[in-house]
Design an enzyme around this catalytic site. Structure first.
Site, PDB file in Angstrom:
ATOM      1  N   PRO A 194      26.881  26.258  52.447  1.00  0.00           N
ATOM      2  CA  PRO A 194      27.994  26.481  53.644  1.00  0.00           C
ATOM      3  C   PRO A 194      27.777  25.846  54.767  1.00  0.00           C
ATOM      4  O   PRO A 194      27.084  25.098  55.027  1.00  0.00           O
ATOM      5  CB  PRO A 194      27.470  27.855  54.041  1.00  0.00           C
ATOM      6  CG  PRO A 194      25.826  28.185  53.576  1.00  0.00           C
ATOM      7  CD  PRO A 194      26.010  26.988  52.393  1.00  0.00           C
ATOM      8  N   CYS A 195      29.060  25.846  55.582  1.00  0.00           N
ATOM      9  CA  CYS A 195      29.066  25.320  56.961  1.00  0.00           C
ATOM     10  C   CYS A 195      27.982  26.320  58.004  1.00  0.00           C
ATOM     11  O   CYS A 195      27.834  27.394  57.539  1.00  0.00           O
ATOM     12  CB  CYS A 195      30.382  25.641  57.461  1.00  0.00           C
ATOM     13  SG  CYS A 195      31.426  24.290  56.821  1.00  0.00           S
TER      14      CYS A 195
END
Lengths: 268, 735
Positions: free
Chosen positions: B672-673
């Site tokens: 994920p970011c």
């Protein structure tokens, strides 16, 4: 030191900074920082340093946790009463970050032990609460060419600056210990916890920046805060040619302890 | 040629692009995956037998003109020998098509105003409508013009092809919701307000399958002028908040689950306000001219339509004008626009043609079944065969029941492709272990109700061996034919009496001794191989085997808690083998098979020790290592995609070669970011300025942010290419 997946997660929000990155994180891992005094300033500084991944944190403090400490010395909890401060601090540091290597010195810093104690550290944080200790740390660091962060707090006020070898030192501003009458009596010497929190945090920040070699440090600049008026300012100062320890003709050539003026109230 | 809907102007270009990709694939310039990413949204699926394909044609509301149907049959005949298939979304499917022919078919369809675009993949799918819209005597109004106009608009918009998952829209012509508006991602039910204005009740986030949901009503009445704005807003909402990472949790209803009802509605109306401000043109409604309300529904068993029958139907329909045909959601064909006076004659003719019969059990022809385990890669039971068995049973017994409105639905697995959740009485397949062997079994579901403010899914009320179902159903329907009151709805009858009756009849079929006496229980319908769940499973829709996997994990967990670690190792390693279609002769083989198929590939090499330890019979496991192993395998299971594939262990070697230059490669999909950025940055620190790095990133937030951030740090992003639902990014280290 290779960052494992958990490290990457743990430090992701600072690795993300262009100025930190993986290499910066490695520098932090390899750094050794000594905190003198696990009190109001040492608490936040110690917690932040541990959290940011400073590999080795030394703590020197001879005291045990006292009920009056808990209002501002946030590394200690109620369950730590009467425990040695260095023990209590180590537990919290390990709880935040088990990978940190903690070196404990349950003693007071004095002229005899200071040189050998600070010798192996890259940076020293002065979190002490008295003038003789501050002068002792300043003198030892200047003579042994160690960078350190000075700080002082009282009531709503706080100040801090960072010394690196070659930069101005504490004695450049205050050549001698203040005379006894100038030192505030205990009734005047209150403090709000967050004041210590802010200044201790500034010290942690200076330490991290110093280790990473980034940004502008508080070198030759005194950071002054008045939390009552909420004023923050910077006072520039210069290396003093007349400084008794780092001036052109220094008079102090060895580490020596100065007498602690004793509080009148305490004596009674 | 008269057509129903207008095709988007760029469709031809897209077909040519698709055709080029097929050539590139055939010349081995691109791989199967890359082609697949373009193939599926073009409505082309690979069949169970490799290198044969199914093509799905968009037919809004099942409406096709007579000329189109005629040409369609000619086109299909050229490329396939297989029957046409009518789907429950009122489309036509062509089977057994060669890959290179798929593009040719598209080009030919283009000429007759038909398209396969959006027949599959994460797209706006065929919009469906009530079977009797425009011809029903008691409908509120004809929704066909809306189905067609909204289709035209949706297929023009490029974001209709890049949604987080499929997006299904439905229209009903009245509160009975015969178009299933209440169980689609977005549904419109025709309504007229007290001022006599046309409008719709609107439902959103419905759907069947994993975590089925009846849609929530977002408008009790909204003007028909708002149809486009609402559809656009729902699509935007889905596009923005849909889960692109986990396709099992991607449909719009999962946005509802994750945001909560209140927040979901709030977010919808935020989108709606934005869309309204953009002042889009209203839908261009065209009236479909129908003079006569008369129609005849021709039941097509299982929706399989032979060319011969198709042509017979065509020859009748063309007498009633271009707009005289419709495919229905129950997979039948309606011939409409028949003048009342001709209706009886036409019926006669159809009977003569063998298309309908004088008297027969229409409900068996209306019954819906999914493809089942014969062609579906995930099916457990042979659902279509079961339906045939039921039909055969009724015919052998010459049992004729007047139960025309009965809805029977069968799914071969817990997925709802056979729409069993909407059944009056329905079944969904499972495998039950009896006397150490798997038996094809079904759960019985019943009592569904569909309608505005009424829709309720069928409830599970029992289970029964596949072999017993035809008898069971005959028993039950014999009774209900007598006891169900005329005009009583099935849901009402079910509540009043039917439920009790079913429960009673099930008892008759639950004698366990049968299973040792009759070996037929261990064979699925019309199958000469003993029932096994292992030889079928590969994966196109999903579920069914999940029960078995969960069961193994449960056993493993239990063994760990009882400190039977060696057994735990068996169950942990066995759990996922089924996904690879591996037959396990005895339990102690599973660790070996697990090692061969998973370790080093999907699971870290370090767990090989545990397996070695098991194989060497040393088996001095410690509980923590087994727990870790368990968690690791379970984690892998959670990452499994719909096609039962697992993420490969990241390959970090310098393995990508571009023009002879070795390039460091990292797969940051699923990261994920901002962690993907952090990891990319860390890798870049290890290479020299000017050297390159290739990374994979997820679609959505990652691709929107990471390249920009890298540029911000002074690196060069040389190329970014979309592949299916992820991106390949080529970076040159700058600083």
């Amino acid at each position: 030191m290779i960052l494992d997946d958990n490290d990457i997660l743990r430090y992701s929000r600072q690795i993300i900074l262009k100025e930190v990155g993986g290499k910066g994180q490695e520098k932090l891992f390899n750094a050794k920082v000594l905190i003198v005094g696990a009190g109001g300033l040492g608490s936040p500084a110690g917690l932040y340093l541990a959290a940011s991944g400073i590999g080795t944190v030394g703590i020197i403090d001879g005291d045990n946790v006292d009920l009056t400490n808990l209002q501002r010395q946030i590394i200690h909890f109620s369950s730590d009463l009467n425990k040695a401060k260095v023990e209590s601090a180590e537990e919290k540091i390990k709880a935040i970050n088990p990978k940190i290597n903690v070196i404990k010195y349950k003693e007071r810093l004095n002229a005899e032990n200071i040189a050998s104690t600070i010798k192996d550290f890259d940076f020293i944080i002065d979190g002490t609460d008295n003038f003789p200790a501050k002068f002792l740390i300043n003198d030892a660091c200047v003579l042994l060419k160690k960078p350190f962060s000075h700080a002082g707090i009282l009531r709503f006020d706080g100040q801090t600056f960072t010394h690196i070898p070659g930069g101005a030192c504490y004695r450049c501003i205050f050549p001698e210990l203040p005379p006894k009458g100038v030192i505030p009596s205990c009734s005047e010497a209150g403090i709000l916890g967050p004041v210590a929190g802010i200044i201790g945090s500034v010290q942690a920040l200076e330490t991290i920046k110093f280790i990473l070699g980034i940004g502008n440090l508080l070198i030759n600049r005194l950071f002054i805060m008045n939390a009552f008026e909420m004023n923050f300012r910077i006072v520039n100062f210069k290396k003093n040619k007349e400084c008794p320890i780092c001036g052109e003709n220094p008079s102090i050539k060895e580490i020596k302890e100065y007498e602690q003026p004793v509080c009148e109230l305490k004596r009674n | 040629m008269q057509t129903i809907y207008e095709l988007p102007p760029n469709l031809e270009k897209e077909i040519i692009e698709y055709e080029n990709l097929i050539h590139e694939y055939e010349n081995e310039k691109i791989d199967k995956q890359k082609l697949r990413a373009h193939r599926v949204p073009m409505g082309v699926y690979e069949q169970r037998i490799d290198d044969t394909f199914m093509v799905r044609v968009r037919i809004p509301g099942g409406n096709i003109t007579v000329s189109q149907f005629k040409e369609l049959i000619n086109i299909v005949k050229k490329y396939s020998d297989k029957d046409l298939h009518i789907t429950t979304r009122q489309e036509i499917q062509l089977h057994n098509i060669k890959l290179e022919d798929t593009a040719k078919i598209m080009k030919e369809l283009l000429k007759i105003g038909l398209s396969t675009r959006g027949g599959g993949g994460n797209t706006v799918r065929n919009i469906i409508g009530s079977h009797d819209s425009g011809i029903s005597e008691n409908e509120i109004f004809d929704i066909t013009p809306y189905v067609v106009a909204l289709t035209e608009r949706m297929i023009q918009e490029s974001d209709s092809w890049t949604l987080p998952r499929k997006f299904k829209i439905a229209f009903s012509n009245g509160p009975d919701d015969t178009g299933y508006a209440t169980v689609n991602d977005l549904g419109f039910i025709a309504k007229i307000n007290e001022k006599g204005e046309k409008g719709f009740a609107v439902y959103i986030a419905g759907g069947m399958g994993a975590n089925s949901n009846v849609g929530i009503k977002i408008f009790d009445f909204v003007s028909d002028k708002e149809v486009y704005n609402i559809a656009k807003s729902a699509k935007n909402l889905f596009d923005k908040y849909g889960n692109r990472k986990n396709r099992h949790k991607a449909r719009l209803r999962f946005v509802l689950y994750s945001l909560g009802r209140e927040e979901f509605i709030k977010k919808f109306f935020e989108e709606y306000e934005k869309v309204k401000k953009q002042n889009f043109n209203e839908l261009k409604l065209r009236d479909v001219q129908i003079q006569n309300k008369g129609f005849i529904e021709i039941p097509i068993f299982l929706g399989d339509l032979s060319f011969e029958n198709a042509e017979k139907i065509l020859s009748v329909a063309q007498r009633f004008g271009e707009n005289s045909l419709r495919f229905t959601p129950r997979q039948n064909i309606i011939i409409k626009n028949i003048p009342e006076k001709d209706k009886e004659n036409i019926k006669e003719e159809l009977i003569k043609n063998g298309l309908i019969k004088n008297a027969y059990n229409i409900f068996l022809y209306n019954a819906v079944s999914c493809a089942g385990a014969s062609t579906c890669r995930l099916g457990i039971c042979l659902s279509k065969n079961l339906l045939k068995a039921i039909k055969d049973k009724f015919e052998q017994n010459s049992l004729l029941l007047n139960l025309d409105d009965l809805k029977i639905n069968i799914s071969g697995c817990p997925n709802s492709c056979g729409q069993h959740l909407l059944a009056d009485i329905g079944f969904f397949g499972k495998a039950k272990k009896i006397n150490g062997k798997y038996v094809p079994f079904y759960y019985i579901v019943a009592g569904a109700e569909v309608g505005e403010d009424k829709t309720k899914f069928a409830e599970k009320i029992g289970e029964i061996a596949a072999l017993d179902i035809p008898d069971f159903l005959m028993d039950f329907l014999n009774i209900s034919a007598k006891e169900k009151r005329p005009n009583e709805k099935w849901s009402e009858y079910y509540k009043r009496d039917g439920r009790e009756k079913i429960l009673n009849i099930i008892k008759k079929y639950s004698y366990m001794e049968n299973f040792s006496k009759n070996k037929n229980y261990y064979f699925d319908w019309y199958d000469d191989k003993e029932f096994s769940i292992l030889n079928k499973i590969e994966g196109e829709c999903s579920a069914g085997l999940f029960d078995l996997i969960d069961y193994d994990f449960k056993l493993a967990d239990q063994m760990i808690s009882e400190n039977k670690l060696s057994d735990a190792v068996i169950y942990i390693s066995r759990a996922l083998l089924i996904t690879k279609g591996l037959e396990i002769k005895n339990d102690s083989d599973s660790p070996v098979l697990f090692k061969e198929n998973f370790i080093g590939k999907h699971i870290d090499e370090k767990y090989a020790n545990i397996i070695e330890n098991f194989i060497n019979k040393k088996r001095d496991f410690n509980v923590d290592e087994i727990k870790e192993f368990y968690n690791e395998v379970k984690k892998l299971y959670n990452q499994m995609d719909n096609s039962l594939r697992f993420p490969e262990l990241k390959k970090d070697e310098k393995e990508v070669k571009i023009k002879g230059e070795e390039i460091l490669f990292k797969d940051f999909r699923g990261v994920p970011c901002p962690l993907n950025f952090v990891k990319t940055k860390l890798v870049l620190e290890t290479i020299n300025i000017g050297e390159k790095l290739k990374i994979l990133l997820d679609d959505g937030e990652p691709i929107e942010n990471v390249p920009a951030s890298l540029k911000g740090e002074g690196h060069k992003v040389l190329k970014q290419t979309k592949i299916e639902n992820y991106w390949e990014v080529l970076i040159e280290k700058g600083v």
